[in-house]
Design a protein around this motif. Structure first.
Motif, mmCIF file in Angstrom:
data_model
loop_
_atom_site.group_PDB
_atom_site.id
_atom_site.type_symbol
_atom_site.label_atom_id
_atom_site.label_comp_id
_atom_site.label_asym_id
_atom_site.label_seq_id
_atom_site.Cartn_x
_atom_site.Cartn_y
_atom_site.Cartn_z
ATOM 1 N N PRO A 19 0.836 -1.205 0.000
ATOM 2 C CA PRO A 19 0.000 0.000 0.000
ATOM 3 C C PRO A 19 0.868 1.251 0.000
ATOM 4 C CG PRO A 19 -0.060 -1.077 2.154
ATOM 5 C CD PRO A 19 0.705 -1.971 1.249
ATOM 6 N N THR A 21 2.570 4.546 1.214
ATOM 7 C CA THR A 21 2.886 5.084 2.539
ATOM 8 C C THR A 21 2.010 6.305 2.755
ATOM 9 O OG1 THR A 21 4.530 6.587 1.634
ATOM 10 C CG2 THR A 21 5.308 4.373 2.329
ATOM 11 N N LYS A 22 1.879 6.724 4.010
ATOM 12 C CA LYS A 22 1.060 7.916 4.296
ATOM 13 C C LYS A 22 1.613 9.122 3.550
ATOM 14 C CE LYS A 22 -1.079 10.676 7.892
ATOM 15 N NZ LYS A 22 -1.275 10.912 9.343
ATOM 16 N N ALA A 25 0.649 8.851 -0.037
ATOM 17 C CA ALA A 25 -0.788 9.126 -0.169
ATOM 18 C C ALA A 25 -1.040 10.625 -0.087
ATOM 19 C CB ALA A 25 -1.562 8.396 0.926
ATOM 20 N N GLU A 40 -3.987 6.934 9.867
ATOM 21 C CA GLU A 40 -2.953 5.989 9.437
ATOM 22 C C GLU A 40 -2.643 6.094 7.939
ATOM 23 O OE1 GLU A 40 -4.640 5.045 13.042
ATOM 24 O OE2 GLU A 40 -5.747 4.829 11.158
ATOM 25 N N HIS A 42 -4.635 4.944 5.628
ATOM 26 C CA HIS A 42 -5.141 3.708 5.014
ATOM 27 C C HIS A 42 -6.481 3.892 4.315
ATOM 28 C CE1 HIS A 42 -2.618 1.259 8.105
ATOM 29 N NE2 HIS A 42 -1.892 1.709 7.100
ATOM 30 N N TRP A 43 -7.151 5.028 4.593
ATOM 31 C CA TRP A 43 -8.463 5.297 4.002
ATOM 32 C C TRP A 43 -8.478 6.704 3.438
ATOM 33 C CZ3 TRP A 43 -12.518 2.013 3.319
ATOM 34 C CH2 TRP A 43 -12.495 0.796 4.031
ATOM 35 N N GLN A 88 -10.596 2.410 -0.075
ATOM 36 C CA GLN A 88 -9.380 1.677 0.307
ATOM 37 C C GLN A 88 -9.267 0.505 -0.670
ATOM 38 O OE1 GLN A 88 -9.019 -1.446 3.589
ATOM 39 N NE2 GLN A 88 -7.757 0.227 4.440
ATOM 40 N N ARG A 93 -5.130 -3.875 1.908
ATOM 41 C CA ARG A 93 -5.412 -3.258 3.219
ATOM 42 C C ARG A 93 -4.792 -1.857 3.349
ATOM 43 N NH1 ARG A 93 -4.615 -8.563 4.300
ATOM 44 N NH2 ARG A 93 -6.348 -9.720 5.263
ATOM 45 N N GLY A 94 -4.875 -1.137 2.214
ATOM 46 C CA GLY A 94 -4.343 0.226 2.248
ATOM 47 C C GLY A 94 -4.684 0.940 0.959
ATOM 48 N N LEU A 95 -3.994 2.038 0.709
ATOM 49 C CA LEU A 95 -4.310 2.875 -0.458
ATOM 50 C C LEU A 95 -3.405 2.574 -1.648
ATOM 51 C CD1 LEU A 95 -5.028 6.273 1.330
ATOM 52 C CD2 LEU A 95 -6.670 4.732 0.223
ATOM 53 N N HIS A 96 -3.997 2.705 -2.814
ATOM 54 C CA HIS A 96 -3.335 2.460 -4.110
ATOM 55 C C HIS A 96 -3.755 3.618 -5.004
ATOM 56 C CE1 HIS A 96 -3.048 0.591 -8.123
ATOM 57 N NE2 HIS A 96 -2.175 -0.250 -7.592
#
Ligand SMILES: C[C@H](O)[C@H](O)[C@H]1CNC2=NC(N)=NC(=O)C2=N1
Length: 112
Positions: A19, A21-22, A25, A40, A42-43, A88, A93-96
């Motif tokens: 995913p 990283t913050k 993102a 986090e 993640h969303w 998400q 289990r994270g952002l793309h």
């Protein structure tokens, strides 16, 4: 001319990729004004306001068609006068980048 995110299409997310990283993102956020990351990273989430329930329902119905077309699906919460779209890539289990592509396309569906 730089392609906007909305001009891209979501790539099948086959898992096995890390995913974003913050920090990574956050660099995408400038291309998706109005959207926010959770703590986090993640969303990706945005609230939309509407005049009533039917308007919100019509919007999320369009979001659903877009999601099916893109093969990438948001989590949707809606009610009288509002819709919250959360994105998400569940497989990782994270952002793309797909999530930001969808966010830009969803914003345009709302006329924003
Ligand atoms: C098989 C199907 O294409 C995959 O399960 C897709 C469907 N839509 C999806 N949507 C989101 N948000 N995350 C996924 O990992 C995902 N996977």
């Amino acid at each position: 001319m730089v392609e906007s995110l909305a001009q891209k299409v979501c790539t099948p997310c086959l898992g096995g990729v890390l995913p974003l990283t913050k920090e990574a993102a956050e660099t995408y956020l400038s291309q998706t004004p109005g959207w926010e990351l959770d703590d986090e990273g993640h969303w990706l989430r945005r609230n939309f306001k509407f005049i009533d329930f039917r308007e919100a329902q019509a919007f999320i119905d369009n979001v659903g068609h877009l999601a099916e077309e893109q093969g990438h699906h948001p989590d949707i919460c809606f009610g009288w006068g509002y819709a919250t779209i959360s994105l998400q890539t569940h497989k990782i289990r994270g952002l793309h980048e797909n999530d930001f592509i969808m966010a830009d396309k969803v914003s345009r569906l709302a006329g924003l």
